[in-house]
Design a protein around this motif. Structure first.
Motif, mmCIF file in Angstrom:
data_model
loop_
_atom_site.group_PDB
_atom_site.id
_atom_site.type_symbol
_atom_site.label_atom_id
_atom_site.label_comp_id
_atom_site.label_asym_id
_atom_site.label_seq_id
_atom_site.Cartn_x
_atom_site.Cartn_y
_atom_site.Cartn_z
ATOM 1 N N ALA A 89 23.526 -65.302 24.062
ATOM 2 C CA ALA A 89 24.375 -64.221 23.389
ATOM 3 C C ALA A 89 25.637 -63.700 24.081
ATOM 4 O O ALA A 89 25.328 -63.911 25.717
ATOM 5 C CB ALA A 89 23.562 -62.718 23.137
ATOM 6 N N PRO A 90 26.747 -63.467 23.837
ATOM 7 C CA PRO A 90 27.713 -63.200 24.686
ATOM 8 C C PRO A 90 27.466 -62.043 25.427
ATOM 9 O O PRO A 90 27.043 -60.853 24.846
ATOM 10 C CB PRO A 90 28.882 -63.112 23.713
ATOM 11 N N VAL A 91 27.988 -61.980 26.867
ATOM 12 C CA VAL A 91 27.906 -60.628 27.445
ATOM 13 C C VAL A 91 29.128 -59.686 26.884
ATOM 14 O O VAL A 91 30.168 -60.258 26.919
ATOM 15 C CB VAL A 91 28.212 -60.836 29.059
ATOM 16 N N PRO A 92 28.771 -58.419 26.717
ATOM 17 C CA PRO A 92 29.956 -57.682 26.027
ATOM 18 C C PRO A 92 31.178 -57.643 26.920
ATOM 19 O O PRO A 92 31.284 -57.597 28.143
ATOM 20 C CB PRO A 92 29.282 -56.127 26.184
ATOM 21 N N GLU A 93 32.371 -57.744 26.154
ATOM 22 C CA GLU A 93 33.712 -57.783 26.993
ATOM 23 C C GLU A 93 33.809 -56.839 27.749
ATOM 24 O O GLU A 93 34.475 -56.755 28.864
ATOM 25 C CB GLU A 93 34.818 -58.010 25.936
ATOM 26 N N ASP A 94 33.420 -55.612 27.629
ATOM 27 C CA ASP A 94 33.601 -54.308 28.147
ATOM 28 C C ASP A 94 32.779 -54.247 29.412
ATOM 29 O O ASP A 94 32.609 -53.101 30.076
ATOM 30 C CB ASP A 94 33.847 -53.173 27.571
ATOM 31 N N PHE A 95 31.596 -55.156 29.652
ATOM 32 C CA PHE A 95 30.741 -54.950 30.755
ATOM 33 C C PHE A 95 31.167 -55.019 32.141
ATOM 34 O O PHE A 95 32.021 -55.926 32.403
ATOM 35 C CB PHE A 95 29.656 -56.175 30.595
ATOM 36 N N PHE A 96 31.198 -53.886 32.724
ATOM 37 C CA PHE A 96 31.560 -53.942 34.343
ATOM 38 C C PHE A 96 30.676 -53.005 34.966
ATOM 39 O O PHE A 96 30.161 -51.863 34.506
ATOM 40 C CB PHE A 96 32.937 -53.032 34.049
ATOM 41 N N LEU A 97 30.451 -53.403 36.339
ATOM 42 C CA LEU A 97 29.576 -52.888 36.963
ATOM 43 C C LEU A 97 29.769 -52.876 38.576
ATOM 44 O O LEU A 97 30.338 -53.846 38.843
ATOM 45 C CB LEU A 97 28.077 -53.193 36.668
ATOM 46 N N THR A 98 29.790 -51.829 39.353
ATOM 47 C CA THR A 98 30.102 -52.024 40.704
ATOM 48 C C THR A 98 29.008 -51.458 41.626
ATOM 49 O O THR A 98 28.451 -50.527 41.379
ATOM 50 C CB THR A 98 31.242 -50.930 41.112
ATOM 51 N N VAL A 99 28.533 -52.373 42.569
ATOM 52 C CA VAL A 99 27.237 -51.994 43.421
ATOM 53 C C VAL A 99 27.793 -51.984 44.791
ATOM 54 O O VAL A 99 28.429 -53.200 45.393
ATOM 55 C CB VAL A 99 25.973 -52.728 43.082
ATOM 56 N N SER A 100 27.076 -51.479 45.675
ATOM 57 C CA SER A 100 27.324 -51.509 47.055
ATOM 58 C C SER A 100 26.186 -51.113 47.949
ATOM 59 O O SER A 100 25.564 -50.365 47.212
ATOM 60 C CB SER A 100 28.672 -50.926 47.548
ATOM 61 N N ASP A 101 26.221 -51.412 49.211
ATOM 62 C CA ASP A 101 25.058 -50.506 50.094
ATOM 63 C C ASP A 101 25.162 -49.208 49.937
ATOM 64 O O ASP A 101 24.049 -48.532 49.882
ATOM 65 C CB ASP A 101 25.325 -51.072 51.514
#
Length: 611
Positions: A461-473
């Motif tokens: 299945a396609p990942v949604p076009e608006d998928f966005f995530l930022t992670v850091s320590d």
């Protein structure tokens, strides 16, 4: 706009979005929110519960089939469905002639009194009264008061997950009663609808399945060849299905051995092999239009004899043009151009055969088709995916490159007329090939009736076009829930420590400080669908230059005996950027993969081989 109106619009938008990307979930959500309304409208003109069921079922089917007719500028989705229900009910009323004429109310849609009058008639209270008091209260608040699960949780001072699970459990218990009879009828109608929609699928043995009702299959009329400065090139195969073109090219270097080696002023001879490459591929139509949207180039040996000599290799070029190519029913001349090579060729439409001529099994979430043959006393079966809805059975994912993910490995088998079981072996398997089908060898066999058993397949299945995530320590977002098609991912950890029991292999000694592990808790909506991989893009940026810096990243799995289960993502960050935020996002090729533990059983009529 008040809060209730905002909530309504948000709800409508989500239903319409799901109807396009995941019809099953979209229809489930529409049923949940609008069943009471449509029952009410139908109950204005019909007294027989069976007639009301038929009207409600027809209304939802109309939404499923013709959702593109809905225009938000002309009213809400509730008004749209209410209008359909009213028309269906009036038509059924006139057809049955069971009641006297009565004035048609234009205000029935929002009438709470009418809804309460219909409640007794439909015995909804009888179904709700079978539940525990607290569970019944959740159902009443949700369906009668229009409260969301989150609002119910807050009002009852209960955790969100508790209310959600009780709501789902209550619906499961009510399946034996009236409301779920409707849902089952609707589900059966949708499956029948899916079958009806797929009747126009065309099958071209040796090429694939075409589900477009307007664009035929096109294939290469004849092989074409050209000679460049460094290589001889042949276009040996080409096929166009819907909006995707796959071109197969064989390239052979004129001289695969080059002599060049420079050390200071000393030029020495060294012989080594090289292999042909392509660059700047494009398609050019007769009118000069150029299509250069390259999706993927896969390469491999030209034949089994060329495994050790890549100076002669096969290249598959896949195009998915952003703008549609103007196909008709006539041959289409065009030119494939890359490097210093030009290959003019002609695409011609090919006659398709009906789906019904072959053995196939189909559900509303996809299926498979099989074409058997006897060759030199051996049984071969071509297995083609049949795709509908959001999920797609990739040909290479009939069997995954790692079959221990999501369950034990099970063979594809053919059970003969004498009960003898033949185990299939996939020929020329590659999970990244562009082939539209895969051929399976079941060994020595005779003509007769066989049963092909496929225990599971893999779907994407396609990942949604608006998928966005930022992670850091500094900001790992522990507990963040990410909704993706078919699942919810909850972040449980973002760490530099290698999780125990995983398949992770370090990228070299001394780089431990650069590695990061993003772990998820995975909740799937369908217990038969096991989450196996998630392939978004990732990079890091810094305030100093604002530019993306790419590292190495991949999926992380937990090992348990001979099986694996998905844990999350691992990253090898660029030197100096290990403290930078990692941006995770989707592109056109970002996919979610599931092992779908749905078995298929197809009857194969194997005839004597032609002499």
């Amino acid at each position: 706009m008040n809060q209730a109106e905002e909530q309504r619009k948000k709800q409508e938008s989500e239903i319409l979005r799901l109807l396009e990307r995941d019809p099953q979930r979209g229809m489930a959500m529409a049923i949940e929110h609008y069943t009471g309304l449509i029952w009410t409208v139908a109950g204005q003109y019909l007294s027989n519960p069976e007639d009301i069921k038929e009207c409600v079922n027809d209304t939802f089917l109309e939404l499923f089939l013709h959702r593109n007719r809905y225009d938000s500028g002309r009213g809400s989705l509730a008004v749209f469905l209410g209008g359909i229900a009213r028309n269906r009910a009036v038509s059924l009323y006139r057809k049955n002639r069971r009641h006297e004429s009565r004035e048609l109310s234009e205000n029935c849609i929002d009438s709470k009194n009418d809804y309460l009058q219909t409640e007794d008639r439909l015995d909804l209270e009888q179904a709700i009264n079978t539940l525990k008091p607290e569970d019944a209260e959740i159902i009443r608040l949700h369906y009668y008061n229009g409260m969301s699960v989150q609002e119910i949780a807050a009002s009852m001072n209960l955790p969100y997950e508790t209310v959600k699970k009780r709501h789902q459990r209550s619906l499961a218990k009510m399946r034996l009663l009236l409301l779920t009879v409707l849902i089952l009828l609707l589900a059966a109608g949708l499956i029948a609808c899916a079958y009806a929609i797929l009747q126009h699928f065309g099958v071209i043995p040796g090429y694939g399945v075409n589900k477009s009702g307007t664009i035929p299959f096109y294939v290469l009329e004849e092989t074409v060849a050209a000679e460049g400065e460094e290589a001889f090139t042949q276009l040996t195969n080409a096929v166009m299905s819907e909006d995707t073109l796959v071109l197969t090219v064989i390239m052979e270097l004129k001289d695969p051995r080059y002599k060049t080696y420079v050390r200071g002023d000393d030029i020495q001879d060294e012989t080594f092999r090289t292999e042909p490459t392509i660059y700047d591929p494009c398609l050019i139509l007769e009118d000069g239009t150029v299509y250069s949207e390259l999706y993927l180039v896969s390469t491999g040996p030209a034949s089994m004899e060329d495994m050790d000599d890549m100076s002669r290799k096969k290249i598959e070029i896949i195009f998915e043009p952003m703008d549609p190519i103007p196909w008709g029913n006539d041959p289409v001349p065009m030119t494939l151009k890359f490097s210093d090579i030009e290959l003019p060729f002609v695409f011609s439409p090919i006659k398709e055969e009906p789906l019904e001529e072959y053995s196939y099994e189909l559900t509303d979430q996809g299926g498979v088709l099989a074409i058997p043959s006897l060759e030199n006393g051996r049984l071969y079966v071509e297995i083609y995916p049949l795709n509908c809805g959001m999920y797609k059975i990739e040909p290479g994912l009939i069997r995954c490159h790692d079959e221990t993910i999501g369950g034990p490995r099970e063979d594809i088998r053919a059970v003969g007329p004498d009960g003898n079981v033949l185990t299939g072996t996939c020929l020329f398997y590659s999970p990244y090939s562009s082939h539209a089908f895969y051929r399976w060898d079941f060994g020595p066999a005779q003509a007769g009736e066989y049963v092909l058993e496929i225990p599971y397949v893999y779907q994407t299945a396609p990942v949604p076009e608006d998928f966005f995530l930022t992670v850091s320590d500094d900001d790992p977002h522990i507990g963040l829930r990410l909704e993706i098609p078919g699942s919810v991912l909850t972040i449980t950890s973002y760490t530099s420590e290698v999780p125990e029991g995983t398949d992770f292999e370090p990228f070299g000694e001394g780089n431990e400080h650069l590695q990061r592990f993003l772990l998820f808790d995975v909740e799937t909506e369908d217990t038969d669908r096991i989450f196996t991989s998630f392939t978004p893009c990732a990079h890091v940026t810094t305030e100093s230059d604002g530019q993306p810096h790419y590292g190495i990243y991949g999926s992380l799995y937990k090992i348990s005996g001979s099986q694996k289960s998905y844990l999350g993502k691992h990253f090898q960050l660029p030197e100096g950027y290990e403290k930078s935020p990692v941006e995770i996002f989707s592109d056109a090729r970002s996919l979610i993969t599931y092992r779908w533990n749905h078995s298929f059983s197809l009857t194969l009529h194997v005839t004597e081989e032609e002499k």
